[in-house]
Design a protein around this motif. Structure first.
Motif, PDB file in Angstrom:
ATOM      1  N   GLY A 162       0.651  -1.443  -0.003  1.00 45.64           N
ATOM      2  CA  GLY A 162       0.153   0.207  -0.479  1.00 45.64           C
ATOM      3  C   GLY A 162       0.929   1.403  -0.022  1.00 45.64           C
ATOM      4  O   GLY A 162       0.574   2.336   0.064  1.00 45.64           O
ATOM      5  N   PHE A 163       2.225   1.183   0.614  1.00 49.12           N
ATOM      6  CA  PHE A 163       3.067   1.996   0.302  1.00 49.12           C
ATOM      7  C   PHE A 163       3.345   3.030  -1.073  1.00 49.12           C
ATOM      8  O   PHE A 163       2.696   4.486  -0.943  1.00 49.12           O
ATOM      9  CB  PHE A 163       4.370   1.948   0.554  1.00 49.12           C
ATOM     10  N   ASP A 164       3.012   2.300  -2.241  1.00 46.67           N
ATOM     11  CA  ASP A 164       3.514   2.924  -3.449  1.00 46.67           C
ATOM     12  C   ASP A 164       1.800   3.851  -3.415  1.00 46.67           C
ATOM     13  O   ASP A 164       1.589   4.488  -4.388  1.00 46.67           O
ATOM     14  CB  ASP A 164       3.623   2.510  -4.870  1.00 46.67           C
ATOM     15  N   LEU A 165       0.822   2.981  -3.195  1.00 44.21           N
ATOM     16  CA  LEU A 165      -0.901   3.625  -3.651  1.00 44.21           C
ATOM     17  C   LEU A 165      -0.511   5.008  -2.871  1.00 44.21           C
ATOM     18  O   LEU A 165      -1.022   6.027  -3.180  1.00 44.21           O
ATOM     19  CB  LEU A 165      -1.302   2.698  -3.153  1.00 44.21           C
ATOM     20  N   VAL A 166      -0.237   4.744  -1.371  1.00 41.57           N
ATOM     21  CA  VAL A 166      -0.539   6.362  -0.887  1.00 41.57           C
ATOM     22  C   VAL A 166       0.810   7.895  -1.617  1.00 41.57           C
ATOM     23  O   VAL A 166      -0.025   8.737  -1.620  1.00 41.57           O
ATOM     24  CB  VAL A 166      -0.182   6.090   0.859  1.00 41.57           C
ATOM     25  N   THR A 167       1.705   6.535  -1.693  1.00 38.30           N
ATOM     26  CA  THR A 167       2.709   8.038  -2.463  1.00 38.30           C
ATOM     27  C   THR A 167       1.502   9.040  -3.583  1.00 38.30           C
ATOM     28  O   THR A 167       1.758   9.435  -3.754  1.00 38.30           O
ATOM     29  CB  THR A 167       3.609   7.286  -2.699  1.00 38.30           C
ATOM     30  N   GLU A 168       1.847   7.687  -4.479  1.00 34.24           N
ATOM     31  CA  GLU A 168       0.292   8.319  -5.641  1.00 34.24           C
ATOM     32  C   GLU A 168      -0.418   8.746  -5.572  1.00 34.24           C
ATOM     33  O   GLU A 168      -0.830  10.227  -6.123  1.00 34.24           O
ATOM     34  CB  GLU A 168      -0.066   6.848  -7.003  1.00 34.24           C
ATOM     35  N   THR A 169      -1.253   8.569  -4.946  1.00 31.06           N
ATOM     36  CA  THR A 169      -1.947   9.499  -4.375  1.00 31.06           C
ATOM     37  C   THR A 169      -2.031  10.652  -3.674  1.00 31.06           C
ATOM     38  O   THR A 169      -3.134  12.004  -4.140  1.00 31.06           O
ATOM     39  CB  THR A 169      -3.378   8.411  -3.197  1.00 31.06           C
ATOM     40  N   ALA A 170      -0.715  10.839  -2.884  1.00 30.17           N
ATOM     41  CA  ALA A 170      -1.042  11.669  -2.385  1.00 30.17           C
ATOM     42  C   ALA A 170       0.158  12.860  -3.287  1.00 30.17           C
ATOM     43  O   ALA A 170      -0.426  14.557  -3.408  1.00 30.17           O
ATOM     44  CB  ALA A 170       0.870  11.157  -1.278  1.00 30.17           C
ATOM     45  N   SER A 171       0.321  12.413  -4.454  1.00 27.32           N
ATOM     46  CA  SER A 171       1.042  12.715  -5.303  1.00 27.32           C
ATOM     47  C   SER A 171       0.110  14.094  -6.535  1.00 27.32           C
ATOM     48  O   SER A 171       0.874  14.516  -7.456  1.00 27.32           O
ATOM     49  CB  SER A 171       2.227  12.161  -6.412  1.00 27.32           C
ATOM     50  N   ARG A 172      -1.008  13.095  -6.058  1.00 27.73           N
ATOM     51  CA  ARG A 172      -2.185  13.253  -7.421  1.00 27.73           C
ATOM     52  C   ARG A 172      -3.266  14.204  -6.725  1.00 27.73           C
ATOM     53  O   ARG A 172      -3.845  15.123  -7.159  1.00 27.73           O
ATOM     54  CB  ARG A 172      -2.618  12.745  -7.769  1.00 27.73           C
ATOM     55  N   LEU A 173      -3.659  14.613  -5.542  1.00 28.85           N
ATOM     56  CA  LEU A 173      -3.988  15.603  -4.753  1.00 28.85           C
ATOM     57  C   LEU A 173      -4.742  16.544  -5.415  1.00 28.85           C
ATOM     58  O   LEU A 173      -5.732  16.824  -4.846  1.00 28.85           O
ATOM     59  CB  LEU A 173      -4.265  15.539  -2.744  1.00 28.85           C
ATOM     60  N   TRP A 174      -3.345  17.391  -6.246  1.00 25.73           N
ATOM     61  CA  TRP A 174      -3.408  18.524  -6.304  1.00 25.73           C
ATOM     62  C   TRP A 174      -4.594  19.107  -7.757  1.00 25.73           C
ATOM     63  O   TRP A 174      -5.452  20.147  -7.820  1.00 25.73           O
ATOM     64  CB  TRP A 174      -2.485  18.746  -7.657  1.00 25.73           C
ATOM     65  N   LEU A 175      -5.240  17.295  -8.166  1.00 26.70           N
ATOM     66  CA  LEU A 175      -6.058  16.989  -9.076  1.00 26.70           C
ATOM     67  C   LEU A 175      -7.305  18.014  -8.941  1.00 26.70           C
ATOM     68  O   LEU A 175      -8.519  18.005  -9.333  1.00 26.70           O
ATOM     69  CB  LEU A 175      -6.557  15.815  -9.785  1.00 26.70           C
TER      70      LEU A 175
END
Length: 292
Positions: free
Chosen positions: A214-227
């Motif tokens: 799940g670490f990579d999914l959290v990283t990806e989600t956090a990086s896309r919050l700006w959307l």
């Protein structure tokens, strides 16, 4: 079984041969409410009562929680990725894939925002209640309660003695004690070792370091919050939360400086219990003031 204040019709959908329970109350623009651990859709009962006269309130019990099925590990993967997939399948089943308002709390924030950043065009409003959608802030130590639940004694404490659920109804409200009737309702679905599997797996699934599931999914989600910055956001926060505390709130403020923020210094993690009289009307006013 009757639960105080929870006078709703039950709905069920089968996802990969596992039954998910959910509420579908009212008509209008869909407001999707996602709970965390160790609670269930019961957490949103007062908000559903307040909104269902003008909104369609959709509230799932995550698999293993509430009135949903509680399968063993041989039938279900208790992972963040699976939770997000379940949410997508369920919303498709409900034909609720446009003009969504998300109300998220605890694990519901990580699950909901992973979905939201995958489909930002579907999201119109966001309500954030003591949760995260990013990694543990660098300034925030892991609470001892979570360390204990994740450690060698975790299974006995969480699944044997129901310590996580019982502890939550005492420690997650700080303005006033939770009544025994309401506390019993929160814990009722978790009445045996087998039925507490999701409570334990949620704690075990917290990704704290690279390589954790799940670490990579959290990283990806956090990086896309700006959307999601185009969606109006309301943040209601209990400052006495021992997990989602000021460190998490500061991160939300940095990422969404335009958000409307209301802090409650005397309230804990279960903000909709501690401050229902204030927060529930506030959410209703927020939705009404940002029509789609």
């Amino acid at each position: 079984m009757a639960f105080p204040g929870y006078d709703f019709a039950s709905n069920f959908v089968e996802i990969n041969r596992v039954g998910m329970h959910y509420l579908d109350e009212g008509r209008g623009d869909p407001v999707v409410m996602l709970h965390g651990n160790p609670n269930w859709s019961y957490y949103y009962r007062n908000l559903v009562h307040a909104l269902r006269d003008r909104y369609r309130c959709l509230v799932p019990d995550h698999i293993g929680c509430g009135l949903s099925d509680k399968p063993g590990d041989d039938r279900y993967e208790y992972s963040l990725a699976r939770r997000v997939s379940d949410l997508e399948v369920w919303l498709d089943h409900c034909q609720a894939t446009t003009n969504l308002t998300l109300v998220v709390h605890d694990w519901g924030g990580m699950i909901g925002m992973a979905y939201a950043t995958k489909y930002p065009e579907r999201i119109r409003r966001l309500v954030i209640l003591n949760t995260g959608a990013f990694h543990l802030p660098a300034t925030k130590p892991v609470p001892w309660q979570l360390k204990l639940a994740r450690g060698p004694l975790g299974a006995m404490l969480v699944r044997g003695f129901n310590a996580f659920s019982r502890g939550a109804v005492r420690s997650c409200v700080t303005r006033r004690p939770m009544s025994s009737e309401v506390g019993d309702a929160y814990c009722a679905p978790y009445d045996s070792w087998a039925h507490r599997i999701a409570v334990h797996r949620f704690v075990q699934d917290i990704p704290l370091r690279s390589g954790d599931r799940g670490f990579d999914l959290v990283t990806e989600t956090a990086s896309r919050l700006w959307l999601l910055k185009g969606a109006p956001m309301l943040i209601c926060w209990g400052d006495r939360d021992f997990v989602f505390d000021a460190h998490f709130l500061q991160e939300w403020k940095l990422r969404f400086p335009e958000a409307e923020v209301h802090e409650y210094p005397d309230c804990g993690h279960y903000i909709l219990e501690d401050a229902a009289e204030e927060v529930v009307p506030l959410i209703g006013d927020f939705l009404d003031s940002h029509p789609l």
